[in-house]
Structures are given as C-alpha cells and as structure tokens.
Design an enzyme around this catalytic site. Structure first.
Site, short mmCIF file in Angstrom:
data_model
loop_
_atom_site.label_atom_id
_atom_site.label_comp_id
_atom_site.label_asym_id
_atom_site.label_seq_id
_atom_site.Cartn_x
_atom_site.Cartn_y
_atom_site.Cartn_z
N GLY A 7 48.20 17.08 52.36
CA GLY A 7 47.22 17.78 51.53
C GLY A 7 46.72 16.93 50.38
O GLY A 7 45.53 16.95 50.03
N GLU A 23 46.74 25.05 51.87
CA GLU A 23 47.99 25.83 51.93
C GLU A 23 49.06 24.86 52.38
O GLU A 23 49.08 24.41 53.52
CB GLU A 23 47.84 27.00 52.90
CG GLU A 23 48.90 28.08 52.67
CD GLU A 23 50.07 27.97 53.62
OE1 GLU A 23 51.10 27.39 53.20
OE2 GLU A 23 49.98 28.43 54.76
N CYS A 53 56.08 27.95 56.65
CA CYS A 53 55.78 27.43 55.31
C CYS A 53 56.42 28.26 54.20
O CYS A 53 56.87 27.72 53.19
CB CYS A 53 54.27 27.35 55.10
SG CYS A 53 53.42 28.94 55.29
N GLU A 79 61.22 20.03 51.22
CA GLU A 79 61.00 20.95 52.34
C GLU A 79 61.54 20.33 53.64
O GLU A 79 61.06 19.29 54.08
CB GLU A 79 59.51 21.25 52.50
CG GLU A 79 59.21 22.27 53.58
CD GLU A 79 57.74 22.60 53.69
OE1 GLU A 79 57.41 23.79 53.83
OE2 GLU A 79 56.92 21.67 53.61
N LYS A 89 40.12 21.13 63.93
CA LYS A 89 41.10 20.19 64.49
C LYS A 89 42.47 20.84 64.51
O LYS A 89 43.06 21.06 63.45
CB LYS A 89 41.17 18.89 63.69
CG LYS A 89 41.97 17.80 64.42
CD LYS A 89 42.40 16.68 63.50
CE LYS A 89 43.77 16.90 62.94
NZ LYS A 89 44.86 16.91 63.96
#
Length: 490
Positions: free
Chosen positions: A232, A249, A283, A384, A174
């Site tokens: 996640g 990750e 990232c 972030e 996906k």
C-alpha cells in the site's frame, strides 16, 4: 484444467507475450488453472479502454436506475451460479466450502446493496445570504484502478466493483495472481448481462508490472487497493504522479481484549473464530489476545483444548473447519514467524507445525497455533503474520489493556469482551481502530464502513462511505437575481 483469459474492451484475450502462470489448489498442491500473465502493455490497453468508455459517457451518462438494473442482473447471475462459484473459491483458496458459500452469498448482497443505494437521494442544498441557490452533487471519479487481495477473491472484488460501477465509473481490475478464478467468472457474468465494452476490464498479472502501471497511470483517476501495508505504501507513492484519489485497506494486528467479567465460553468461541477462520488469513483477524491476568491460565487452558480439536483438512470435506494456507510461499512465511517467536523467547502453547499426516502431505496445512509468554516488543506481537497464529498478552487493568491494544502501528479492528457495558464502551472509544466489536468478533456487513486507523489504511469501503469513495463532490451555485454586480466602478 481451467484456461483463464483477460477481458479488455469487451474482448477475451491471452497475454500478448504468451506468458502464463499456474493456479494451484493449496489443499493438494496441484495445478487447477492456467492464467495469462499480463504486462504493462495489457494494463495500458485496459486503461485506455476504460478511459475512452468513461469519456464517451456510455456508462456514466446512464440514469442511476439503469446502472442499478445491470447490478441487479449481476447479483442474480451470481446467485444462480452460487454452487459452482463456491466450489471454485474453495478449490482456489483452500477455505472450507461453508466459508466460500457465505462469501458468495455476501457478494450477491453487495451488488444488490449498491444497486439499491445508488438510486437513493444524495447531495445537499444550502440556504445562503445571497440570492443564490447553492447545492452539492456527487459525480463519478472517472477511471478506477482496483487491486484485490487473495484471501477473499470474489467478495473483496465485489466490495470495489459494485460501488465503482454503481457510481458511474469505468474500471480496470487486477485480482491477486494466485486466486484469479472466481473473478474471471465474475467478468464472464458481466459480459453475459451486457455491461458495455470498456466499462469493466480484467487484467491478470503481477503487482510489479500490472499493478504498478495502474497505480502510475496518468489516465487513472482513483486507485483502490486491499493488501499489505508495505505494498500500500508503494502504491501510494506511485499514485502521486497525477495526485489520484486513493483508497487503501491494509494490514492489521488487531487486539481482542477479554476482561475477567466476560461471558467465558462466548469469549472463547469468538477468540477462536477471530483467529482461525480462513486459517487466520483475514485482515481484521483478532491476532492479539489481551487477557486480564486473573483469568489468563484458565482461559488459555480452555482455548488450547478447543484449538486442538479444530478439524483441519481440505475445504471440500464437510467435516473440515479450517483449510490450508493459500500457497507454499505463504506456508514458508508462517514457519519463519514460528521460529522468530521461539527465538524471541515466546512459548508455544499449541501448534507451530505443518500438518503432513492423514493424507494432507501435499497441501499447505498448518496447525492452529497459540503463543504465550510474549512481550510487546516481539516481532510476532508487532508484525502481521496473516496465518492461524495467535499471540497472547496479559494486562492488569483497563488502562493497561488500552495501552497494549494501541501499541502497534496498525489500527484496523478490535474486540472487547465484558458484561459491564459501560466499561466495554469506554475501552472501545479509547482503542484506535476502525472496525470494533463488543462481545463478538469477525463480523462484516455491506451496510457498514470498513477500514482502519494508522497504517491500516486510508478511507473506507462498504456502506454509504464505500459509494462516496468512488465519487467526486461538486459545488453548484445558481444566481437567482441575474444582473451586474457593480463590484467595480467602471
């Protein structure tokens, strides 16, 4: 306008419900493609196809050399179509064409790397006390659910697909809803080289529907996800149903530590590269600059001077050095963080605004931005942002640099700039991060492991570690002295 489709059990198809979404070129704010919006039903179809294909052995039973041949063919086809794929990647993500060209070349290398690696020796043998030959072999995990992010669509897809196929697994992939174009093209290539039906399946759609179905399915043996820590965490919870293997990750708020004895211009250059490449939508971006106090003012003056000269524009313009943000929604998020930083008391040394001049008014362009006068407790320091926004912190000595570097919930990447090699290594060994650099930043290699500590994820991609992720370890013990044990008396 491109018309995308899903690829399930060797067939191209639209959404069963007829739902569609539009893919937008972020440089001009206009539709470039139309994509079917899959639901849980299409995800289940793809999972069932992958399950049947794996259980039949049509792929996993092939010799490693034959699977490698397919991967080499895929790499060759990507290389042949590199110009087309680079153009599409730039059109879909907004990144400068030179960045897209690098991504496509690295994608080719990724498939070739795993094609070569899978035929190399693996496993172990042991000398044990009994007359037994003990050994360990690696086998494919089974059906792999692969969910990729929007910032490096084709490359991060390859980081998952290549090792998964090399190891003998089947998969359901996906891509991100807003950047599915080059992944669609990759599946066209896989069909062209003859990957058997059901081995590789592409489902387009939302994370709350397609993504959740993949994560929850009892028929999926492994989930590999790259994206935000919040998502996640949700995927990890969904995967508990059948205790499936997990590779995550996730986010980062990575420190870039510059000591007074660093090579000044080198540190400046890599600092810019670490935060403004791909408009900071990376990232492992060096989004926190930690400066030794004695060079702070001089360093910031030069950094701001350089940042203001960065050429922001559409990715297909050869003079562009930084493209737009990926979407209007993401632009709004960045603007919110700018206001948060100002409200918290930080000072803008440069940037902080959307760019709407010089013909850029319809795109999602943003100025290279640097915050100074920050505190460790500020949200802009801890969270972030995932954009071209750098926050600067000062430190007095080595100990404080390490303390500040580790003072977030993340641990993906870190850099140290110093001409004292011993000091640089001491600091790197104390920083809790999985990807580290000395006198450099923002490097990545197919041969080296990729992943982080703490809330930056679980497991590693790339390198031999990336192949191991997609395998199970099996112990085999062969009795060389076949006779009764006489353990029990009768």
């Amino acid at each position: 306008m491109l018309k995308l489709k899903m690829f399930i059990n060797g067939e191209w198809m639209d959404s069963l419900r007829g739902d569609k979404s539009h893919v937008v070129n972020p440089a001009i704010g206009k539709i470039m493609a139309e994509a079917p919006q899959g639901s849980r039903e299409e995800a289940q179809m793809a999972i069932n196809a992958a399950r049947t294909a794996f259980d039949s052995g049509i792929w996993s039973d092939l010799p490693a050399s034959e699977r490698a041949t397919y991967l080499f063919k895929i790499a060759d086809k990507i290389e042949e179509k590199a110009a087309e794929l680079s153009k599409l990647e730039t059109e879909n993500t907004g990144k400068p064409l030179k960045e897209s060209e690098f991504d496509i070349a690295d994608t080719v290398n990724c498939f070739r790397y795993y094609a070569g690696l899978v035929t190399k020796p693996n496993g172990q043998t042991y000398s044990v006390a009994d007359p037994v030959q003990a050994m360990v072999i690696r086998e494919p995990v089974g059906v792999c659910g692969l969910i990729a992010p929007w910032n490096f669509p084709l490359l991060t897809g390859a980081w998952k697909i290549a090792p998964a196929l090399a190891a003998g697994n089947t998969l359901v992939f996906k891509p991100a809803e807003i950047t599915p174009v080059t992944t669609y093209k990759l599946f066209e290539i896989m069909e062209e080289v003859g990957i058997p039906a059901g081995v590789a399946n592409l489902v387009l759609g939302g994370g709350s529907t397609v993504g959740n179905e993949i994560a929850e399915s009892q028929k999926v043996d492994l989930i590999s996800f790259t994206g935000s820590t919040a998502t996640g965490r949700s995927i990890m919870n969904s995967a508990t149903g059948n205790i499936k293997n997990i590779s995550l990750e996730l986010g980062g708020k990575s420190p870039n530590i510059v000591f007074a004895d660093a090579d000044f211009e080198t540190a400046i250059d890599y600092t810019l590269n670490g935060i403004f490449t791909n408009a900071g939508q990376v990232c492992n971006a060096g989004s926190r600059l930690l400066l030794e106090e004695s060079i702070h003012d001089k360093f910031i003056a030069r950094l701001v001077e350089r940042a203001k000269k960065i050429q922001v524009g559409p990715g297909d313009d050869s003079s562009t050095e930084m493209g737009p943000l990926v979407s209007e929604g993401h632009l709004k998020k960045i603007l919110e963080y700018i206001q948060i930083g100002l409200d918290e008391g930080a000072t803008l040394a440069c940037g902080g605004n959307r760019i709407t001049s010089n013909g850029l008014e319809n795109g999602y362009f943003f100025e290279p931005t640097i915050f100074v006068d920050t505190r460790p407790d500020m949200r802009i320091v801890q969270e972030e942002i995932f954009g071209p926004v750098l926050v600067v912190q000062k430190f007095k000595d080595e100990a404080e640099a390490i303390q500040l570097a580790n003072d977030t919930s993340y641990g993906l990447a870190a850099g140290v700039f110093s001409q004292d090699g011993a000091k640089a290594l001491r600091v790197i060994k104390k920083v809790r991060a999985g990807i580290t650099y000395v006198n450099a930043y923002n490097l990545a290699y197919n041969e080296a492991p990729w992943g982080g500590y703490k809330q930056s994820g679980i497991g590693r991609g790339l390198g031999t570690f990336g192949l191991d992720t997609f395998t199970e370890v099996k112990q085999i013990n062969i009795n060389l002295d076949v006779k009764p044990t006489e353990w029990f008396s009768n």
